[in-house]
Design an enzyme around this catalytic site. Structure first.
Site, PDB file in Angstrom:
ATOM      1  N   LEU A  26       0.991  -1.048  -0.075  1.00  0.00           N
ATOM      2  CA  LEU A  26       0.156   0.045   0.051  1.00  0.00           C
ATOM      3  C   LEU A  26       0.893   1.253   0.000  1.00  0.00           C
ATOM      4  CD1 LEU A  26      -2.774  -0.919   2.532  1.00  0.00           C
ATOM      5  CD2 LEU A  26      -2.990  -1.023   0.197  1.00  0.00           C
ATOM      6  N   VAL A  71       3.616  -0.727   4.629  1.00  0.00           N
ATOM      7  CA  VAL A  71       2.211  -0.976   4.913  1.00  0.00           C
ATOM      8  C   VAL A  71       1.772  -1.972   3.709  1.00  0.00           C
ATOM      9  CG1 VAL A  71      -0.091  -0.425   5.224  1.00  0.00           C
ATOM     10  CG2 VAL A  71       2.064   0.921   6.098  1.00  0.00           C
ATOM     11  N   MET A  96       8.551   5.125   8.858  1.00  0.00           N
ATOM     12  CA  MET A  96       8.631   4.059   9.858  1.00  0.00           C
ATOM     13  C   MET A  96       8.683   2.788   9.300  1.00  0.00           C
ATOM     14  SD  MET A  96       5.899   4.479  13.173  1.00  0.00           S
ATOM     15  CE  MET A  96       6.253   3.482  14.643  1.00  0.00           C
ATOM     16  N   ASP A 133      -0.027  13.999  15.899  1.00  0.00           N
ATOM     17  CA  ASP A 133       0.570  14.308  14.665  1.00  0.00           C
ATOM     18  C   ASP A 133      -0.631  14.092  13.621  1.00  0.00           C
ATOM     19  OD1 ASP A 133       2.526  14.715  12.912  1.00  0.00           O
ATOM     20  OD2 ASP A 133       2.726  12.540  12.400  1.00  0.00           O
ATOM     21  N   GLY A 169       6.553   4.507   4.265  1.00  0.00           N
ATOM     22  CA  GLY A 169       6.794   5.585   5.005  1.00  0.00           C
ATOM     23  C   GLY A 169       8.200   5.413   5.760  1.00  0.00           C
TER      24      GLY A 169
END
Length: 770
Positions: A20, A28, A25, A136, A23
């Site tokens: 998907l 996904v 982190m 955030d 990022g």
């Protein structure tokens, strides 16, 4: 996107189908459970998996996300923070992020903006209800699902247990959407920070640029902390609502119930933007066109010369590309997203790219104070008795030092510290501040409104209280929705709850209430105790109409309380001997009671900290130290006790995330409410001090005694910064010990003496000419 080389085929019990997005982190994936249900699985990047601190932060994200559920968030269905590569699975909700929507289609229409605002307010309500602050909220973390927006990615959230991992030298978040307190005091962020981010996000969604946009995240951060937002292009009534959300002082931002009411009134047709003189094409009014690029957290940018947003690609990040310190990447699917801006450097070393040089800082008006914005917690300390140049906010326009006398016959100017107005009498003035307006009442005189810039009387309500009655008095308890609420006792045995128009002072509504309990405000409800049976009654703040009534159980007495926007009943057995407090949370919609705890030997709650109600437990009321601090989870009722130190003596209060114990001798002791550790203890020569007021930006705690002497202590070590002379020859009769307080009105201080003297000073020049 199809799976690539190196992508796993299975994570946990979930078979991966597609990528998907990726990022800062992690990656996904779209995955399918054995049951056939589709989920979004976030897998942490391998380079972070060996970082134990990062694992801790990921555990915090998982824990925070598990606690949150609601129509406008995405639930966690499974997770393994301790796997070789930690992962988390959430329900898969098809849809693009708001950042992608804005990049593709430009600013939102009135109808879509109203729907977004209501959905985000609902999501934040679900998040805050369980004691979590998102920290955030930005377009990349809002998923535009068919049934309404969903808030995703709790990567830098702070849970109610206080396990925030913002360590020295780091600022977590995305600068264009961060609150001022998130930038300069990140350990003290509350739910009000998300309200600020919500206001920024709505302005961005309506115009295509942020209200604080600049050419670099550092300049953006400076504008967030120090400058007013650029909102001239927003149409009314959205502009006023957003402006209130963007108040620099968290206490001045509206609470979520009030915002829901305001958002409900937003139009569904018509323009959300208005033309402004001097606005650059595609840019923010008053901002350089190149600096008005839309900082959507990774997907949107302003198209030069068109005013339309364009698609920059999933990896584009104008906020991140301007500095090596920002993690870039796009939010993805129903759970993904980058970790937000992570500015870090070793203790004692400063990045050359932060703003270039000390000369650059000075040219921007920051001076050495800029080190307090992003630097280590033990950065440059100010010196001198006053701490000149460390100002949390500018003085109000037109402000000057002033001093007036409040008494039954009126409000008059008062010259010098030894004036005689009210001498020998105790009026014990109580004030609440709203912007540059002060609402004050006290024993024997009615509520008045004064201009906090000059001390000028705006209006007085002679219908409140009766100077001929010894027991009369009026006490403002708060301001909501253009009304000031007053607990009025015109005579003994007669008590009313009165709502006054804050602009005119005219009575809007009033109700007879019990004289045995104070009123309280909880969001859009005002709570009182009914005369006779003592039932706790919740009224709509605007009309005074009864929403619900909570009947007091037989054999008990109950008092209403409002904390963090939630209503409570504090009850005691009516036997004259029991020292047990029954704490009940009342449902905002129905008044149904949830029993949270039975607490023995506790005072009334100090307030809330990280989702916990705080109570001080005493062992002996006769001068002994408090035994412990009881932390009561406001949702679950789970209880945790923190042992108090031997100097936990005197009057206890909560301010600026710290416990303060003030003794009549002039000793002030600061205690960490989580560990019970004594932070410092300072013995001053100012006796009988009142309630502390904290400015973390100025590293100062302010206190005042009954004679009007103001004391400023260094928040870090308790050292005396300065003290003023007295404003009255009378120090009262002991009542000021618990009631006198110092209020902040932008950058000015307002304080009072027990004889009715009210005055305002500049904390950087507190006692001119004295």
């Amino acid at each position: 996107m199809s799976l690539g080389v190196g992508d796993p085929e299975v994570v946990g019990e979930y078979r991966l189908l597609d990528r998907l997005g990726s990022g800062g982190m992690g990656v996904v994936y779209l995955a399918r459970a054995a049951s056939g249900r589709q989920v979004a699985v976030k897998v942490v990047h391998s380079q972070f998996a060996e970082d134990e601190e990062f694992r801790d932060r990921f555990r915090q994200e998982v824990a925070a996300a598990r606690r949150v559920s609601g129509a406008y968030t995405v639930p966690v269905v499974d997770a393994d923070p301790d796997a070789e590569r930690p992962w988390m699975a959430t329900l898969y909700v098809p849809g693009r992020t708001l950042a992608e929507e804005l990049a593709e289609r430009g600013p939102l229409s009135a109808a879509r903006l109203r729907r977004l605002a209501l959905g985000l307010a609902g999501a934040l309500g679900d998040i805050h209800r369980v004691g979590v602050v998102h920290r955030d909220l930005k377009p990349a973390n809002v998923l535009m699902a068919k049934d309404g927006p969903r808030v995703i990615d709790f990567g830098v959230s702070r849970a109610a247990d206080g396990q925030a991992l913002t360590v020295t030298g780091r600022v977590l978040g995305t600068p264009p959407f961060m609150s001022p307190e998130q930038l300069n005091r990140p350990h003290e962020v509350t739910a009000a920070s998300d309200v600020f981010s919500l206001g920024t996000l709505l302005a961005f969604a309506a115009t295509g640029y942020g209200p604080f946009d600049a050419d670099s995240p550092y300049l953006t951060a400076y504008r967030v902390v120090h400058e007013p937002p650029a909102l001239a292009e927003l149409a009314q009534p959205l502009r006023d609502v957003v402006a209130r959300c963007l108040a620099k002082d968290p206490a001045r931002r509206p609470e979520l119930p009030e915002l829901v009411e305001a958002f409900t009134g937003l139009p569904t047709r018509g323009p959300v933007r208005v033309a402004t003189r001097g606005a650059a094409a595609g840019g923010a009014p008053g901002r350089a066109a190149g600096g008005a690029a839309a900082r959507a957290g990774g997907a949107a940018g302003a198209a030069a010369g068109t005013g339309r947003a364009r698609r920059d690609g999933a990896a584009a990040d104008p906020a991140g590309s301007s500095t090596g310190g920002l993690a870039s990447g796009a939010a993805a699917g129903g759970a993904g997203g980058r970790a937000g801006a992570l500015l870090r450097w070793p203790r004692g070393r400063w990045p050359r790219r932060a703003l270039g040089s000390l000369a650059s800082l000075t040219a921007l008006g920051l001076g050495c104070g800029a080190f307090l914005l992003f630097g280590p917690d033990d950065g440059v300390r100010t010196s001198g008795p006053v701490g000149r140049g460390v100002r949390a906010a500018a003085l109000p326009d037109g402000w000057r030092p002033w001093e007036v006398a409040l008494h039954p016959s009126g409000v008059t100017p008062k010259a010098g510290p030894a004036g005689t107005a009210g001498l020998g009498e105790v009026f014990d003035p109580q004030c609440v501040a709203r912007e540059t307006r002060l609402f004050c009442g006290g024993m024997g005189f009615p509520t008045v409104r004064l201009d906090a810039r000059s001390g000028r009387l705006d209006w007085r309500t002679d219908a409140l209280s009766d100077p001929a009655e010894m027991a009369s008095g009026s006490q403002p308890i708060g301001v909501r929705g253009g009304l000031v609420f007053v607990h009025d006792s015109p005579s003994e045995g007669r008590t009313r709850l009165v709502a006054l128009d804050a602009e005119s002072g005219e009575e809007v509504w009033s109700r007879q209430v019990s004289d045995s309990a104070e009123a309280a405000i909880a969001g859009d409800l005002v709570l009182d105790s009914a005369p006779g049976d003592g039932a706790i009654t919740a009224r709509h703040t605007a009309t005074g109409e009864v929403r619900w009534s909570y009947p007091v159980p037989p054999g008990q007495e109950c008092s209403p309380a409002g904390h963090a926007g939630l209503p409570y009943a504090l009850c005691w057995a009516d036997d004259g001997e029991s020292d047990t407090t029954l704490v009940r949370r009342l449902d905002r919609a129905s008044g149904a009671a949830t029993e949270l705890a039975h607490l023995r030997n506790v005072d009334e709650p100090l307030g809330t900290d990280g989702g916990d109600l705080l109570f001080l437990r005493y062992q002996d009321r006769d001068g002994a130290p408090y035994q412990s601090l009881v932390r009561l989870d406001a949702v679950t009722g789970k209880r945790h006790e923190v042992r108090m130190p031997r100097l936990a003596l005197g009057h206890g209060s909560l301010a600026g995330g710290r416990l303060f114990f003030v003794q009549s001798s002039g000793r002030v002791t600061a205690v960490d409410p989580r560990s019970g550790r004594t932070l410092w203890s300072s013995l001053s020569d100012v006796e009988r001090l009142g309630l502390p007021s904290v400015s973390t930006r100025e590293h100062t705690v302010y206190l005042c005694n009954g004679s009007g002497r103001v004391l400023a202590l260094d928040l870090r070590d308790g050292g005396e910064r300065w003290q003023t002379g007295p404003r009255s020859a009378d120090s009262g009769f002991g009542m000021s010990m618990e009631t006198s307080a110092v209020l902040r009105v932008d950058g000015a201080l307002v304080a009072s003496a027990s004889d009715g003297t009210l005055f305002s000073v500049d904390p950087n020049s507190p006692d001119p000419g004295r």
